[in-house]
Design a protein around this motif. Structure first.
Motif, PDB file in Angstrom:
ATOM      1  N   LEU A 327      50.905  36.219  38.843  1.00 35.36           N
ATOM      2  CA  LEU A 327      50.411  37.431  39.568  1.00 35.36           C
ATOM      3  C   LEU A 327      50.162  38.635  38.556  1.00 35.36           C
ATOM      4  CD1 LEU A 327      51.734  37.055  42.925  1.00 35.36           C
ATOM      5  CD2 LEU A 327      49.460  36.588  42.309  1.00 35.36           C
ATOM      6  N   MET A 331      46.671  40.235  37.458  1.00 33.47           N
ATOM      7  CA  MET A 331      46.185  41.725  37.692  1.00 33.47           C
ATOM      8  C   MET A 331      46.285  42.759  36.308  1.00 33.47           C
ATOM      9  SD  MET A 331      45.431  42.084  40.901  1.00 33.47           S
ATOM     10  CE  MET A 331      44.412  40.448  40.944  1.00 33.47           C
ATOM     11  N   ARG A 353      41.428  47.499  33.161  1.00 31.05           N
ATOM     12  CA  ARG A 353      42.299  46.661  34.031  1.00 31.05           C
ATOM     13  C   ARG A 353      43.185  47.148  35.062  1.00 31.05           C
ATOM     14  NH1 ARG A 353      45.666  47.678  29.415  1.00 31.05           N
ATOM     15  NH2 ARG A 353      47.749  47.303  29.816  1.00 31.05           N
ATOM     16  N   TRP A 356      41.881  47.574  38.980  1.00 34.66           N
ATOM     17  CA  TRP A 356      41.638  46.391  40.027  1.00 34.66           C
ATOM     18  C   TRP A 356      42.728  46.408  41.179  1.00 34.66           C
ATOM     19  CZ3 TRP A 356      36.838  45.922  40.202  1.00 34.66           C
ATOM     20  CH2 TRP A 356      35.891  46.056  39.103  1.00 34.66           C
ATOM     21  N   LEU A 357      43.808  46.413  40.844  1.00 29.20           N
ATOM     22  CA  LEU A 357      44.802  46.206  41.844  1.00 29.20           C
ATOM     23  C   LEU A 357      44.722  47.460  42.865  1.00 29.20           C
ATOM     24  CD1 LEU A 357      47.025  44.539  43.028  1.00 29.20           C
ATOM     25  CD2 LEU A 357      48.757  45.930  41.565  1.00 29.20           C
ATOM     26  N   GLY A 397      46.324  32.707  42.347  1.00 25.29           N
ATOM     27  CA  GLY A 397      47.544  33.244  42.236  1.00 25.29           C
ATOM     28  C   GLY A 397      48.646  32.434  42.597  1.00 25.29           C
ATOM     29  N   ARG A 409      40.761  37.101  36.010  1.00 26.16           N
ATOM     30  CA  ARG A 409      40.283  38.276  36.981  1.00 26.16           C
ATOM     31  C   ARG A 409      38.856  38.374  37.472  1.00 26.16           C
ATOM     32  NH1 ARG A 409      43.651  41.524  34.322  1.00 26.16           N
ATOM     33  NH2 ARG A 409      42.132  42.439  33.284  1.00 26.16           N
ATOM     34  N   TYR A 412      37.452  38.108  40.879  1.00 25.76           N
ATOM     35  CA  TYR A 412      37.994  39.047  41.791  1.00 25.76           C
ATOM     36  C   TYR A 412      37.106  40.612  41.653  1.00 25.76           C
ATOM     37  CZ  TYR A 412      41.678  42.761  42.900  1.00 25.76           C
ATOM     38  OH  TYR A 412      42.296  43.676  43.495  1.00 25.76           O
TER      39      TYR A 412
END
Length: 458
Positions: A327, A331, A353, A356-357, A397, A409, A412
């Motif tokens: 995970l 992420m 990056r 995105w979470l 994940g 990713r 997503y």
């Protein structure tokens, strides 16, 4: 005699909006072309891009690594190789065509997803300028083909939802099959999409028969091909090696294949095992160490694979450790190889990056908030996109099919943008309806039309 005073014409806000959007689209497409001309994939023949190039251009290769990868991208590379002979200009030309088609296919999906053309255009701009969805086109990587096919499959899914015909359903199944033969992670998304529509639509038997025939015609020969060469029924590619590597907890894998006297040796490690995905906030890195050694006699079929799966079976504690690392990689790991810090776009991709979470969590919160506020209007089909996203997230994940990388990713990112497009259109429709009910008594006909205008689908 007094001269009538002519009021100056006000600028239509929507005209400004359309001008800005199309300007951004034109600039975005020009930048896509410029970037690919400067960094065409033929300039990066090493590591995974080299493997994909060689597997595609040597069409009769039947070594185990060739049978490990899905076949669709190999067919694409075969066509590129024959059309270009590796010439940089021609490679850039055909790559530009693919990179241009990808955002447009997602725009077509956005038009099917919700009724507002304006919101779909904003989504088109977002996809066009998405750094990681452009920088990857500088390399021969499977995602360059998967992303447009995924957009096409989602378009076909919502088109089938609207039309509910057999032809629309079979077209959707076909595009999802092709996407799954490019990257296996599309398969769970396809399963959710096809199952959801099949259960909710009429003509179930007809749609099931045609879909099964199509699956048999495409996957049947590929299953025979893999069984002949690898002793396994694996039309989407032999994923056992990656699964053993993922479950082993080791940093590298070394594998020996033997088949009818021929021997192959391969060794590799995931690029994520050498990164610091949380830098500069933390020096955290993988706890994987050592090397898992695998010896597979292909003539034994699945027997040797089962032996190594047993040796690398997971306890609950080990599973939780591997999933937690996966995970974090998914992420926060930089997308390899397209986060090259020597390139401006790679630099932007590397640092973006982090968004995105938080953006994903915000999207989930907005979806739940919208549902709770308008349960009676938030219909069942509006959960389909969330269900497809959930299928992707659970498999990518939580199922140890591979060691995750930041590159994984990318689906997503597109699905988050799509859900925001859907929520924006839903919010607009609700707010427009409330405003209309509150002021329809005093509103001119022209203003009422402008407020509720939703351009029809092209």
């Amino acid at each position: 005699m007094t001269t009538p005073v002519v009021a100056p014409k006000s600028i239509d806000p929507r005209s400004i909006f359309i001008g800005v959007v199309y300007t951004l689209l034109v600039l975005g497409y020009l930048f896509r072309a410029y970037y690919i001309i400067e960094h065409d994939p033929a300039r990066h023949i090493w590591s995974d891009p080299q493997r994909h190039w060689e597997q595609g251009t040597d069409v009769l290769r039947d070594d185990p690594m060739t049978l490990t990868d899905p076949v669709m991208y190999q067919l694409y590379i075969s066509a590129i190789g024959k059309l270009t002979y590796g010439d940089h200009g021609l490679v850039a030309f055909y790559t530009i065509l693919l990179a241009f088609a990808m955002p447009w296919l997602w725009y077509r999906f956005f038009r099917e997803l919700q009724p507002s053309k304006d919101i779909a255009l904003v989504g088109w701009v977002a996809i066009t300028w998405l750094p990681s969805w452009l920088s990857i086109y500088g390399y021969y990587m499977q995602e360059t083909l998967m992303l447009p096919l995924m957009g096409g499959a989602l378009w076909a899914t919502w088109r089938s939802m609207r039309k509910q015909t057999v032809n629309a359903f079979v077209l959707m199944v076909f595009i999802w099959i092709i996407a799954g033969l490019t990257r296996g992670v599309c398969i769970p998304m396809a399963a959710v999409a096809a199952s959801w529509l099949w259960f909710s639509q009429p003509q179930k038997m007809t749609k099931a028969v045609y879909s099964l025939v199509l699956l048999g015609l495409i996957l049947g020969p590929l299953s025979y091909r893999s069984y002949q060469k690898m002793g396994l029924i694996a039309p989407h590619g032999v994923g056992q090696m990656n699964m053993i590597y993922a479950k082993s907890g080791k940093k590298e894998i070394q594998i020996k294949y033997s088949r009818q006297g021929a021997v192959w040796y391969y060794g590799y490690g995931s690029p994520s095992t050498g990164t610091r995905p949380l830098a500069p906030l933390s020096d955290w890195h993988t706890a994987r160490t050592g090397k898992v050694v695998v010896d597979i006699n292909i003539d034994n079929g699945s027997k040797d694979w089962e032996t190594y799966f047993e040796r690398n079976s997971l306890s609950f504690q080990k599973y939780m450790w591997l999933v937690s690392e996966n995970l974090i990689f998914l992420m926060f790991d930089p997308s390899w190889p397209d986060s090259n810090l020597d390139y401006g776009l790679g630099f932007v991709n590397y640092h973006s990056r982090w968004i995105w979470l938080p953006l994903g969590l915000l999207t989930v919160a907005l979806t739940l908030y919208t549902w709770r506020k308008n349960k009676h209007q938030f219909q069942g089909h509006q959960w389909l996109l969330a269900a497809i996203f959930t299928a992707w997230f659970v498999v990518q994940g939580f199922v140890p099919v591979s060691v995750n990388e930041g590159r994984y990713r990318k689906p997503y990112e597109g699905l988050i943008i799509a859900q925001l497009v859907l929520l924006a259109a839903y919010s607009r429709r609700l707010n427009g309806g409330r405003l209309e009910r509150a002021s329809s008594q005093n509103m001119s006909p022209a203003a009422e039309i402008a407020l509720n205008e939703d351009n029809p689908k092209e």
